[in-house]
Write a protein that holds these residues in place. Sequence first.
Motif: not given
Length: 124
Positions: A1, A99, A109, A112-113
């Motif tokens: 992440q 992403k 969507y 993710n960070s």
Amino acid sequence: QVQLVESGGGLVQAGGSLRLSCAASARTFSNYAMGWFRQAPGQEREFVATASGSAIMQYYADSVKGRFTISRHNAENTVYLQMNSLLPEDTAVYYCAAKYGPAASTLRYEYNSWGQGTQVTVSS
């Protein structure tokens, strides 16, 4: 992440400019597409702009096209959003997002960070 930290928000009059910055902790920053999203009170988070890992590909929401510019400085792990000709409807919390994978994306969507957000307020 990836850890993301935004800065540069504030209060500005309509017609003014602001530049948002987002510093990323990614080891190989160019492996990540970067995006800016925003969320106004009572509304869903919406796409604003995205840049591919190399910054060659950039996409913008229709509402900001011609006024906002996304750029990135891969050597410094930083992405920017230059916002010109600001309108009161641009008022929102602005979020930087990463992403994994260099292809730019307008889809929330796929990111993710996320950063913590920075408030932009445009007065009329």
